[in-house]
Scaffold this active site. Structure first.
Site, PDB file in Angstrom:
ATOM      1  N   GLN A 231     -28.698  26.737  35.936  1.00 18.32           N
ATOM      2  CA  GLN A 231     -27.238  26.781  36.028  1.00 18.32           C
ATOM      3  C   GLN A 231     -26.880  26.280  37.419  1.00 18.32           C
ATOM      4  O   GLN A 231     -27.043  26.984  38.403  1.00 18.32           O
ATOM      5  CB  GLN A 231     -26.714  28.192  35.801  1.00 18.32           C
ATOM      6  CG  GLN A 231     -25.245  28.369  36.083  1.00 18.32           C
ATOM      7  CD  GLN A 231     -24.364  27.362  35.346  1.00 18.32           C
ATOM      8  OE1 GLN A 231     -24.568  27.105  34.159  1.00 18.32           O
ATOM      9  NE2 GLN A 231     -23.432  26.760  36.045  1.00 18.32           N
TER      10      GLN A 231
ATOM     11  N   PRO B 103     -25.264  33.367  32.502  1.00 19.85           N
ATOM     12  CA  PRO B 103     -24.179  34.058  33.209  1.00 19.85           C
ATOM     13  C   PRO B 103     -22.767  33.652  32.819  1.00 19.85           C
ATOM     14  O   PRO B 103     -21.817  34.355  33.144  1.00 19.85           O
ATOM     15  CB  PRO B 103     -24.447  33.699  34.677  1.00 19.85           C
ATOM     16  CG  PRO B 103     -25.123  32.369  34.619  1.00 19.85           C
ATOM     17  CD  PRO B 103     -25.981  32.422  33.388  1.00 19.85           C
TER      18      PRO B 103
ATOM     19  N   HIS C 264     -14.371  19.318  28.428  1.00 21.19           N
ATOM     20  CA  HIS C 264     -14.907  18.939  29.735  1.00 21.19           C
ATOM     21  C   HIS C 264     -15.560  17.556  29.709  1.00 21.19           C
ATOM     22  O   HIS C 264     -15.754  16.950  30.772  1.00 21.19           O
ATOM     23  CB  HIS C 264     -15.950  19.957  30.188  1.00 21.19           C
ATOM     24  CG  HIS C 264     -15.410  21.049  31.053  1.00 21.19           C
ATOM     25  ND1 HIS C 264     -14.723  20.800  32.215  1.00 21.19           N
ATOM     26  CD2 HIS C 264     -15.482  22.404  30.944  1.00 21.19           C
ATOM     27  CE1 HIS C 264     -14.385  21.951  32.785  1.00 21.19           C
ATOM     28  NE2 HIS C 264     -14.829  22.935  32.034  1.00 21.19           N
TER      29      HIS C 264
ATOM     30  N   GLY D  30     -19.990  29.328  28.743  1.00 22.02           N
ATOM     31  CA  GLY D  30     -20.570  28.029  28.442  1.00 22.02           C
ATOM     32  C   GLY D  30     -20.600  27.182  29.690  1.00 22.02           C
ATOM     33  O   GLY D  30     -19.909  27.458  30.670  1.00 22.02           O
ATOM     34  N   MET D  31     -21.419  26.156  29.660  1.00 25.52           N
ATOM     35  CA  MET D  31     -21.486  25.197  30.762  1.00 25.52           C
ATOM     36  C   MET D  31     -21.516  23.814  30.158  1.00 25.52           C
ATOM     37  O   MET D  31     -22.343  23.515  29.293  1.00 25.52           O
ATOM     38  CB  MET D  31     -22.724  25.449  31.623  1.00 25.52           C
ATOM     39  CG  MET D  31     -22.805  24.537  32.842  1.00 25.52           C
ATOM     40  SD  MET D  31     -21.416  24.810  33.967  1.00 25.52           S
ATOM     41  CE  MET D  31     -21.254  23.152  34.655  1.00 25.52           C
ATOM     42  N   GLU D  32     -20.624  22.953  30.654  1.00 27.68           N
ATOM     43  CA  GLU D  32     -20.327  21.672  30.038  1.00 27.68           C
ATOM     44  C   GLU D  32     -21.352  20.594  30.348  1.00 27.68           C
ATOM     45  O   GLU D  32     -20.980  19.420  30.548  1.00 27.68           O
ATOM     46  CB  GLU D  32     -18.939  21.213  30.485  1.00 27.68           C
ATOM     47  CG  GLU D  32     -18.788  20.960  31.981  1.00 27.68           C
ATOM     48  CD  GLU D  32     -18.328  22.163  32.785  1.00 27.68           C
ATOM     49  OE1 GLU D  32     -17.843  21.974  33.916  1.00 27.68           O
ATOM     50  OE2 GLU D  32     -18.474  23.299  32.290  1.00 27.68           O
TER      51      GLU D  32
ATOM     52  N   ASP E 160     -17.788  29.650  44.616  1.00 27.65           N
ATOM     53  CA  ASP E 160     -17.568  30.524  43.465  1.00 27.65           C
ATOM     54  C   ASP E 160     -16.306  31.363  43.641  1.00 27.65           C
ATOM     55  O   ASP E 160     -15.726  31.830  42.651  1.00 27.65           O
ATOM     56  CB  ASP E 160     -18.766  31.446  43.255  1.00 27.65           C
ATOM     57  CG  ASP E 160     -19.937  30.731  42.598  1.00 27.65           C
ATOM     58  OD1 ASP E 160     -19.809  29.526  42.319  1.00 27.65           O
ATOM     59  OD2 ASP E 160     -20.976  31.372  42.370  1.00 27.65           O
TER      60      ASP E 160
ATOM     61  N   GLN F  17     -23.832  24.771  38.645  1.00 28.25           N
ATOM     62  CA  GLN F  17     -22.494  24.900  39.211  1.00 28.25           C
ATOM     63  C   GLN F  17     -22.361  26.223  39.961  1.00 28.25           C
ATOM     64  O   GLN F  17     -22.825  27.253  39.470  1.00 28.25           O
ATOM     65  CB  GLN F  17     -21.444  24.837  38.096  1.00 28.25           C
ATOM     66  CG  GLN F  17     -20.038  24.595  38.589  1.00 28.25           C
ATOM     67  CD  GLN F  17     -19.030  24.534  37.443  1.00 28.25           C
ATOM     68  OE1 GLN F  17     -19.088  25.325  36.511  1.00 28.25           O
ATOM     69  NE2 GLN F  17     -18.112  23.582  37.502  1.00 28.25           N
TER      70      GLN F  17
ATOM     71  N   HIS G 292     -13.547  24.239  24.605  1.00 28.91           N
ATOM     72  CA  HIS G 292     -13.395  24.131  26.058  1.00 28.91           C
ATOM     73  C   HIS G 292     -14.492  23.253  26.658  1.00 28.91           C
ATOM     74  O   HIS G 292     -14.207  22.323  27.427  1.00 28.91           O
ATOM     75  CB  HIS G 292     -13.442  25.532  26.670  1.00 28.91           C
ATOM     76  CG  HIS G 292     -13.275  25.558  28.155  1.00 28.91           C
ATOM     77  ND1 HIS G 292     -12.041  25.686  28.759  1.00 28.91           N
ATOM     78  CD2 HIS G 292     -14.178  25.452  29.161  1.00 28.91           C
ATOM     79  CE1 HIS G 292     -12.197  25.662  30.074  1.00 28.91           C
ATOM     80  NE2 HIS G 292     -13.479  25.528  30.345  1.00 28.91           N
ATOM     81  N   GLU G 293     -15.745  23.534  26.302  1.00 23.16           N
ATOM     82  CA  GLU G 293     -16.842  22.756  26.886  1.00 23.16           C
ATOM     83  C   GLU G 293     -16.804  21.312  26.415  1.00 23.16           C
ATOM     84  O   GLU G 293     -17.127  20.395  27.173  1.00 23.16           O
ATOM     85  CB  GLU G 293     -18.185  23.412  26.547  1.00 23.16           C
ATOM     86  CG  GLU G 293     -18.299  24.889  26.910  1.00 23.16           C
ATOM     87  CD  GLU G 293     -17.892  25.215  28.340  1.00 23.16           C
ATOM     88  OE1 GLU G 293     -17.990  24.334  29.217  1.00 23.16           O
ATOM     89  OE2 GLU G 293     -17.471  26.356  28.581  1.00 23.16           O
TER      90      GLU G 293
ATOM     91  N   GLU H  98     -10.811  22.481  35.595  1.00 25.73           N
ATOM     92  CA  GLU H  98     -10.605  23.570  34.645  1.00 25.73           C
ATOM     93  C   GLU H  98      -9.190  23.650  34.078  1.00 25.73           C
ATOM     94  O   GLU H  98      -9.020  23.988  32.906  1.00 25.73           O
ATOM     95  CB  GLU H  98     -10.991  24.901  35.292  1.00 25.73           C
ATOM     96  CG  GLU H  98     -12.467  25.002  35.641  1.00 25.73           C
ATOM     97  CD  GLU H  98     -13.392  24.904  34.430  1.00 25.73           C
ATOM     98  OE1 GLU H  98     -12.904  24.986  33.280  1.00 25.73           O
ATOM     99  OE2 GLU H  98     -14.605  24.741  34.639  1.00 25.73           O
TER     100      GLU H  98
ATOM    101  N   TYR I 192      -7.963  27.894  36.032  1.00 29.69           N
ATOM    102  CA  TYR I 192      -7.982  27.704  34.582  1.00 29.69           C
ATOM    103  C   TYR I 192      -6.567  27.772  33.995  1.00 29.69           C
ATOM    104  O   TYR I 192      -6.093  26.817  33.374  1.00 29.69           O
ATOM    105  CB  TYR I 192      -8.851  28.766  33.930  1.00 29.69           C
ATOM    106  CG  TYR I 192     -10.333  28.631  34.179  1.00 29.69           C
ATOM    107  CD1 TYR I 192     -11.185  28.134  33.196  1.00 29.69           C
ATOM    108  CD2 TYR I 192     -10.902  29.019  35.385  1.00 29.69           C
ATOM    109  CE1 TYR I 192     -12.553  28.020  33.406  1.00 29.69           C
ATOM    110  CE2 TYR I 192     -12.264  28.903  35.619  1.00 29.69           C
ATOM    111  CZ  TYR I 192     -13.093  28.409  34.625  1.00 29.69           C
ATOM    112  OH  TYR I 192     -14.445  28.293  34.842  1.00 29.69           O
TER     113      TYR I 192
END
Length: 648
Positions: free
Chosen positions: A172, A303, A336, A306-308, A410, A174, A332-333, A355, A418
């Site tokens: 991960q 964590p 992206h 989702g991650m794009e 972060d 980002q 959403h992803e 976002e 968002y």
């Protein structure tokens, strides 16, 4: 401001002053089958001083990464070589990379060893890796290994996976964690193509955010090797990897799902509309340029929701509800792929450009596939989330354009980016009309493809191509107030959904008048309506206050089956209520929830709620966290550490 580069000494002075850079340059790595018709590489790339990177791309930059790595599960590390293709200004003499918790074993060019130094460590940013280069175009090869504590990588034992058969590892990156597993220039504005050969133990499969060239793998002395290629330049945080007991099932002509075999049937059944989502997105804002759109449903410790990652969205299993009720995350992803992956924030100060656009686009996809009513319900819930963020964050953090120097990026990943970002775009759409707004937004993606974007560049684009000097429209949009001022401007408008009218009536009956839980209505409500019901609070209610008796809690729980809810959003909302009221029968479900997944969206607020309940909640939080922390990704545990502390 933009200007052509004159000399290295001028660059060094300008960078030291933190000024915006511009380089008239081509984009190496551009092209390939994924290039969409009508989209051209930008002629000019603006280098913006990124306070979260040691890199100096205006002097020398990476444009391609080639990885040859072995996944060593016994030592919990990736080891091998990163070969970087670089371009430097004449006389540059060095290139600066970002590293954190990496062991560098040697650096060389195609012609022999290169001198390098490792600078001082900065909090959360790691160290600069400074490499002497004798050329303006060439390759450098860095032999290195990651450390077990590398924050981007999580290594899972078989017992921590769904199938329990093999270990698992995933990344991960980002916001600035890619530097913990790849030595490169880890800034979202420095786009890079990449390729990779990943060696894994026999019986395991590697997947990446790139085209898989060897779906079955190929023989390797250590087991099997898998090869990948990403021809379209991406920001480094989108280079992603997963290794484990992974199977695949097709969902459509260009869509499918990867996950552990024991989860494959449930995961595939959850996403029958993914192909339709891709088609809806293309109809709105142009071709999907990445080839395939697949999902990787990860073990529970992932964590994020989702991650794009391009071509392969990483997703939490908490969206597998059994009724397709949480697939907005997939929309959403997918969105992206345009907003974030194609047009990317230049630095994390402009995170809303990723976002806010994506939440807006996600809702348009949901409207196209599932109808206006569903989309409006989700807008209303987003508005409520935004009000919570506005009430709790410092005023300076409620601006869209952030100033995160000296802070972990972060910190900027809040609902302001968002939801405030999305409502800003909805305000523009409402003011100019949907057709006109859509024409501008489609053009925005085409004009700025592969270009690092800043808020100032966004404002220039929309003023040039949409406002076009219309003073009345400029005044009506209030754009500077939206992006540079805290809070919400006066032209913000709360969304309304009539689908929530019976929900609100039932909530008032139950929570104000002591009425019976709406058991029959509950059965017919969708997830969004159930979330609305559980989010209801008495007027003037303060966080941490209780408003229900134990008898009411018991009746709610038993009649609506809240503690046994299979939908993670509904269960989370209920557990927040239960822990605020110190409802003992919900302690066991809370513990099971917190030790059964690591999604920060759920984990952090629940621990914050427990911590706010005095000795009762703090003792419980410490006990649960001591068990749960080893299961969490560092993205989650770092956040919870700040609340509960690190268990002894």
């Amino acid at each position: 401001m933009a200007f052509k580069l004159a000399s290295v000494s001028t660059l060094a002075l300008t960078a030291a002053l933190g000024l915006t850079m511009a380089a008239c340059t081509s984009m190496p790595g551009w092209g390939g089958a994924g290039t969409p018709p009508g989209v051209q590489a930008p002629a000019e790339v603006q280098w913006v001083r990124d306070v979260h990177s040691h890199a100096r791309p205006e002097i020398a930059r990476v444009h391609h990464v080639d990885l040859s790595l072995m996944a060593d599960f016994d030592r919990r590390m990736l080891a091998g070589t990163a070969s970087l293709s670089i371009t430097a200004e004449p006389g540059a003499g060095e290139i600066i990379l970002d590293i954190r918790d990496l062991d560098i074993h040697g650096v060389r060019s195609d012609d022999g060893p290169l001198d390098y130094t490792i600078g001082e460590e900065s909090p959360f940013m790691g160290k600069p890796l400074i490499i002497a280069i004798p050329f303006t175009e060439g390759r450098i090869h860095i032999d290195y290994s990651t450390r077990p504590e590398a924050a981007a990588l999580q290594w899972l034992t078989p017992e921590q996976t769904a199938g329990g058969r093999l270990p698992y590892m995933f990344s991960q990156g980002q916001a600035i964690l890619t530097r913990t597993w790849i030595p490169t220039q880890d800034s979202p504005g420095i786009r890079q193509t990449y390729s990779a050969r990943i060696s894994v133990p026999e019986g395991m499969t590697a997947v990446m955010s790139a085209e898989m060239l060897t779906p079955e793998g190929e023989p390797d002395p250590r087991g099997r090797a898998f090869r990948f290629r990403m021809d379209n330049p991406v920001p480094p945080y989108l280079i992603a990897i997963g290794v484990g007991d992974i199977a695949f099932q097709s969902l459509g002509a260009r869509t499918g799902v990867y996950t552990e075999p024991s989860m494959l049937a449930r995961s595939a059944a959850e996403f029958p509309e993914v192909e339709a989502m891709v088609e809806a997105a293309e109809a709105l804002y142009g071709p999907y340029i990445w080839g395939r759109y697949d999902l990787l449903v990860l073990p529970p410790s992932f964590p994020f929701g989702g991650m794009e990652n391009p071509r392969l969205t990483f997703a939490t299993p908490t969206i597998i509800a059994g009724d397709q009720s949480l697939v907005a995350l997939v929309a959403h992803e997918l969105a992206h792929s345009w907003s974030g992956n194609l047009v990317t924030n230049a630095t994390w100060d402009d995170f809303w450009l990723n976002e806010g656009f994506t939440v807006y686009f996600e809702n348009r996809i949901m409207e196209a596939v599932y109808g206006r009513d569903r989309a409006m319900q989700e807008q209303v819930l987003g508005w409520e989330d935004l009000q919570g963020a506005l009430a709790t964050l410092p005023p300076e953090d409620t601006r869209l354009k952030l100033e995160l120097a000296g802070r972990d990026p972060d910190d900027g990943m809040t609902n302001i980016a968002y939801e405030k970002g999305a409502f800003f775009l909805r305000t523009i759409e409402r003011t100019v009309g949907r057709d006109r707004f859509d024409a501008w937004l489609k053009g925005y993606f085409e004009r700025n493809a592969y270009r690092p974007m800043t808020t100032a560049m966004f404002l220039e684009d929309i003023r040039t191509h949409l406002v076009r000097g219309d003073a009345a429209l400029e005044q009506a949009l209030m754009m500077d107030a939206w992006v540079y001022q805290p809070g919400l401007p006066s032209n913000a408008m709360a969304p309304v959904s009539q689908a929530f009218d019976p929900v609100d009536a039932a909530a008032r009956s139950v929570f104000l008048e002591g009425g019976a839980p709406p058991q029959s209505l509950w059965q017919g409500w969708n997830t969004q309506q159930r979330q609305r019901f559980l989010a209801w609070r008495p007027e003037g209610h303060q966080a941490g206050q209780d408003w229900l008796s134990e008898a009411q809690l018991k009746t709610l729980d038993e009649s609506l089956g809240l503690s046994e809810a299979g939908n993670s959003e509904v269960l989370f909302a209920w557990l927040q209520i239960a822990m605020t009221h110190r409802y003992e029968p919900a302690v066991a479900p809370t513990e099971a929830f917190l030790t059964g997944m690591g999604r920060r969206k759920f984990v952090l607020p629940l621990f914050q709620t427990l911590w706010g309940e005095g000795d009762w909640g703090r003792d419980l939080a410490r006990r649960i966290y001591a068990e749960a922390r080893p299961l969490y990704h560092p993205v989650t545990s770092n956040s919870v550490d700040a609340v509960v502390g690190v268990p002894e």
